[in-house]
Design an enzyme around this catalytic site. Structure first.
Site, PDB file in Angstrom:
ATOM      1  CB  CYS A 335      20.252  11.537  12.427  1.00  0.00           C
ATOM      2  SG  CYS A 335      20.088  12.869  11.234  1.00  0.00           S
ATOM      3  NE  ARG A 364      26.503  14.241   3.928  1.00  0.00           N
ATOM      4  CZ  ARG A 364      27.169  14.346   5.075  1.00  0.00           C
ATOM      5  NH1 ARG A 364      28.269  15.085   5.127  1.00  0.00           N
ATOM      6  NH2 ARG A 364      26.754  13.699   6.148  1.00  0.00           N
ATOM      7  CD  GLN A 382      28.163  10.123   7.310  1.00  0.00           C
ATOM      8  OE1 GLN A 382      26.950   9.990   7.405  1.00  0.00           O
ATOM      9  NE2 GLN A 382      28.781  11.215   7.711  1.00  0.00           N
ATOM     10  CG  ASP A 384      25.876   8.325  11.000  1.00  0.00           C
ATOM     11  OD1 ASP A 384      26.328   8.871  12.014  1.00  0.00           O
ATOM     12  OD2 ASP A 384      25.039   8.850  10.252  1.00  0.00           O
ATOM     13  CG  HIS A 386      22.383   8.883  15.228  1.00  0.00           C
ATOM     14  ND1 HIS A 386      22.552   8.218  14.023  1.00  0.00           N
ATOM     15  CD2 HIS A 386      22.573  10.204  14.979  1.00  0.00           C
ATOM     16  CE1 HIS A 386      22.824   9.121  13.084  1.00  0.00           C
ATOM     17  NE2 HIS A 386      22.845  10.318  13.635  1.00  0.00           N
ATOM     18  CE  LYS A 465      31.366  20.350  12.867  1.00  0.00           C
ATOM     19  NZ  LYS A 465      31.423  19.880  11.480  1.00  0.00           N
ATOM     20  CG  HIS A 511      23.889  13.466  15.518  1.00  0.00           C
ATOM     21  ND1 HIS A 511      22.996  13.322  14.473  1.00  0.00           N
ATOM     22  CD2 HIS A 511      23.257  14.228  16.448  1.00  0.00           C
ATOM     23  CE1 HIS A 511      21.878  13.967  14.776  1.00  0.00           C
ATOM     24  NE2 HIS A 511      22.015  14.523  15.974  1.00  0.00           N
TER      25      HIS A 511
END
Length: 636
Positions: A335, A364, A382, A384, A386, A465, A511
Site C-alpha cells: 500500500c 512476513r 499478492q 494486491d 488499492h 474488512k 485495499h
C-alpha cells in the site's frame, strides 16, 4: 418464590418449581426430550443440564441435533481423552483441551513421546471410560481451594491458569477419578461420547510462547454418531490424497529447501508455468476492469513504516535492515508505494477513482511452527490493488470488487462465504472514520444479496474488512480474497484531490486482493482439483507419445507445430512400452496424451486420449490445436 416462569424459543412460557434445572424443564415438556437433552441455552449462553433456572429466563433445550451440540460433544471428548491419558500415563501433566472447528485437542507435558501405538491405547481406554457411563459433574471452588487442589495433584499448569484468571472462584468438572479446570458446559455422562477418533500428534509451546515448555498435542475429532464420523474420516483420507505438498512433489511443481530457508518457495518449471498462467490471467482481468498496473520497491525507509502505523502495529511480522546507516523495512504489504504513486502529482476529482494493481512480492515473519507448504509461507506474491476514490464513489467501488470476486471464483469453480471483520483492539484512526468505513462495507454486503457473518474485532489495524472464504471440493474453507476500507492511511499520508468546488478533499482507500497470495491460492487449487487442473490452467496440456522409434521424425514435427501454436506440449519418445508411457502421463495428470503410431504417421494424424482413459477420434495436429483453443476459451 415457590414458582418460576421461563420462555421457550417458540414464545411459549412454562411454570416450574423454584430451583428447577434445564433437565427438569426438558422433562416437563416430554420424556423423549429429557432423554435427548445434553445441555441448555439460557438467555443465549450454553449451560449444563443441572443448571438451576431463574425466573424470566429464555431457555432452549440442546440435543445432539442442535447447532451447538457438536462443540459440547467435542469438548467433553477432549476431557475423556485427558482422563484416559492420565490413567495410562499417570506422570503426564494436563494443560488445556479445547474444542476446535475440526474436532478437539489436548496438550500434555510428558517426558515420553507419544507414538501412534500410544494413540491406539488411549483411544481404547477412552472407549472403556465412555462405556463406564461416568457422571460428569460441575462444581465451583474458590480460587484458593482450586489452586491447593491442583497443587496437591502436581498439576502446575492448572495452578498457573487459575492464578492468571484472578477470579474469586472457578468451576471444575469431575468424571470418575478425573478432575479438570473448565468453564463448560459438558455432556452429563461419558456414555454420550459415542463417536470419536484420535487423528494426529504435534508439538505445541505452552501458551504459544517459544520460550516456554514444548508440549505434546494430541488431536482428535468427535461427532454425535458413527455415520457422521465415518463420513468425516473418509473426507480426511481424500484430503491426504489431495495434499498439495504431496502432489507438489509428485507433479514436480515446487519444493522447499532448508539450505534456502524455511517458508521460501522454489518454483520448478511446471510450477512456475502454472504460476505464470495465473498471473497472466490476473493481468488480463484487472486491465478489463480499469486497473492500472504498477510496481513498487521491495524495501522502503523505516520512517515510512512508522508513519503508516505498520512499525507500531505490525513490526513483529516484518524484516528490517540498515543500508548506509539508514533503516529500511522489507515490505509486508504494497500500500505504501501505491500511495506514493498517488502523491506524485496533483489529483482532481475527475481523475478518480484510480485503481492501482500490483502482483507484489512481500515478506512476513511467520513462526516456524505455523509454516505449512504453500498455505503459510514467509515470501509470497499478492494480487494486491488499492483503489483511491471519493467518498461518493466508495459504495460502487466496493460492489465492483465484490462483483470481481464473484466472476473470478466462478471461473475456478469455487463457492464462497463472506464475513465482515470489525475494529481490533490494536488499531489506528478515529472512531468516526472506523464507523464510516464499517458502514460502507456493511451496506455493500447487504446489497449483494448474499448471507454474511460478523467477525468482531478481527479487522486490519487501519480499517475493517470483508473476508471471503472459498469452499473447495471437500467443503473446506480457505481465506483468500479480502476487501479493506481505509480512511486512516490517506489521512496519515496527506493524500488529497481537488473537488468540484476547488477545495482539497481527502480520498478513501480500498485495499483488496482477489486470489490473495498466489502461493496460497495455488496450494488451494492443487487440493481442489486434486492436481487435475482444467486444460486452460494445466502447465502441460498435452504430451506426444510414440509407439516405436519409427514415429519420432513425424512426432517431432507435430510437437513443433503444437508448440508454435501456443499449446503447452511435451514429448515422450523413450524406448518404453506404450502402456508404461501413458500411465506415467496419467500420473502426471496431463489432460491429453497424443498417441502416434505407424497408422497416424501414414495419415498425418494424432490419436488423442484424455487423462481419464477416454479415447477421442484421431485428428490432425492443426485440428487438435483448434480443439484445445476452443476448450480453453470455454473457461474464460
Amino acid at each position: 418464590m415457590n414458582e418460576i416462569t421461563v420462555s421457550l424459543p417458540d414464545g411459549s412460557k412454562r411454570s416450574l418449581a423454584a430451583g428447577a434445572t434445564i433437565l427438569d424443564l426438558a422433562a416437563s415438556i416430554g420424556t423423549g426430550l429429557a432423554k435427548a437433552a445434553i445441555a441448555g441455552k439460557v438467555d443465549g449462553n450454553l449451560v449444563d443440564l443441572q443448571t438451576p433456572l431463574a425466573d424470566g429466563a429464555t431457555v432452549e433445550i440442546v440435543t445432539e441435533k442442535s447447532p451447538d451440540a457438536l462443540h459440547i460433544i467435542r469438548h467433553s471428548t477432549s476431557h475423556l481423552m485427558a482422563q484416559a491419558v492420565k490413567q495410562l500415563f499417570p506422570q503426564a501433566k494436563v494443560t488445556i483441551g479445547p474444542a476446535i472447528e475440526t474436532g478437539f485437542y489436548y496438550d500434555f507435558d510428558l517426558e515420553k513421546s507419544f507414538s501412534p501405538e500410544d494413540l491406539e491405547k488411549i483411544e481404547a481406554k477412552m472407549r472403556e471410560l465412555a462405556k463406564a457411563d461416568l457422571k460428569i459433574e460441575r462444581e465451583v471452588l474458590s480460587s484458593a481451594d482450586a489452586i491447593e487442589l491442583f497443587r496437591t495433584m502436581g498439576e502446575d499448569y492448572k495452578v498457573e491458569l487459575i492464578q492468571d484468571l484472578g477470579a474469586e472462584s472457578v468451576s471444575l468438572y469431575r468424571q470418575g477419578d478425573f478432575v479438570d479446570l473448565c468453564r463448560g458446559p459438558h455432556l452429563p455422562r461419558t456414555s454420550l461420547c459415542k463417536a470419536f477418533k484420535l487423528t494426529s500428534l504435534a508439538g505445541a509451546y505452552w501458551r504459544g510462547d517459544e520460550k516456554r515448555a514444548m508440549l505434546q498435542r494430541v488431536y482428535g475429532t468427535a461427532f454425535a454418531d458413527k455415520k457422521e464420523l465415518e463420513a468425516y474420516l473418509a473426507r480426511i483420507e481424500e484430503a491426504k490424497k489431495r495434499d498439495h505438498r504431496k502432489l507438489g512433489r509428485e507433479l514436480d511443481l515446487f519444493s522447499f529447501n532448508d539450505e534456502v530457508g524455511a517458508g521460501l518457495v522454489i518454483w520448478h518449471p511446471k510450477g512456475a508455468m502454472l504460476r505464470t498462467i495465473l498471473e497472466d490471467f490476473e493481468r488480463r482481468e484487472h486491465l478489463k476492469r480499469g486497473y492500472d498496473i504498477v510496481l513498487g520497491p521491495q524495501i522502503l525507509k523505516t520512517e515510512l513504516w512508522q508513519r503508516s502505523g505498520h512499525y507500531e502495529n505490525y513490526r513483529e511480522n516484518m524484516y528490517f535492515t540498515t543500508i548506509d546507516e539508514q533503516g529500511y523495512g522489507i515490505k509486508p504489504m504494497n500500500c505504501l508505494s501505491h500511495m506514493m504513486i498517488y502523491k506524485s502529482q496533483l489529483r482532481s476529482y475527475r481523475d478518480l477513482p484510480l485503481r492501482f494493481f500490483e502482483l507484489g512480492t512481500v515478506h512476513r515473519h511467520e513462526r516456524a511452527g505455523v509454516l505449512h507448504g504453500l498455505l503459510r509461507v514467509r515470501g509470497f506474491t499478492q494480487d494486491d490493488a488499492h483503489i483511491l476514490c471519493t467518498p461518493d464513489q466508495l459504495d460502487a467501488e466496493i460492489k465492483g470488487v465484490l462483483s470481481f470476486v464473484r466472476d473470478v471464483m466462478g471461473i475456478f469453480g469455487f463457492d464462497y462465504e463472506m464475513e465482515l471483520s470489525t475494529r481490533p483492539e490494536k488499531s489506528i484512526g478515529s472512531d468516526e472514520d472506523w464507523e464510516r468505513a464499517t458502514s460502507a462495507l456493511l451496506s455493500a454486503l447487504k446489497d449483494s444479496g448474499r448471507e454474511f457473518e460478523i467477525n468482531e474485532g478481527d479487522g486490519a489495524f487501519y480499517g475493517p474488512k470483508i473476508d471471503i472464504k472459498l469452499r473447495d471440493a471437500l467443503d473446506r474453507r480457505w481465506q483468500c480474497a479480502t476487501i479493506q476500507c481505509d480512511f486512516t492511511l490517506p489521512e496519515r499520508f496527506e493524500l488529497t484531490y481537488v473537488d468540484a468546488d476547488g477545495e482539497k478533499k481527502r480520498p478513501v482507500m480500498v485495499h483488496r486482493v482477489i486470489l490473495g497470495a498466489i502461493e496460497r491460492f495455488i496450494g488451494v487449487l492443487i487440493e481442489h482439483f486434486a492436481g487435475n487442473f482444467p486444460t486452460w490452467l494445466a502447465p502441460v496440456q498435452a504430451t506426444i507419445v510414440t509407439v516405436t522409434d519409427n514415429q519420432i521424425p513425424y512426432a517431432e514435427t507435430a510437437f513443433n507445430t503444437l508448440r508454435a501454436a501456443g499449446v503447452r506440449v511435451q514429448k515422450d519418445f523413450r524406448n518404453e512400452k506404450l502402456g508404461f508411457k501413458i500411465r506415467e502421463a496419467q500420473l502426471q495428470k496431463i489432460p491429453y496424451m497424443l498417441v502416434v503410431g505407424d497408422k497416424e504417421v501414414e495419415a498425418g494424424l494424432v490419436a488423442p486420449r484424455f487423462r481419464d482413459g477416454k479415447n477421442l477420434e484421431s485428428m490432425t495436429p492443426e485440428q487438435f490445436i483448434a480443439f484445445i483453443q476452443d476448450e480453453v476459451k470455454s473457461y474464460r
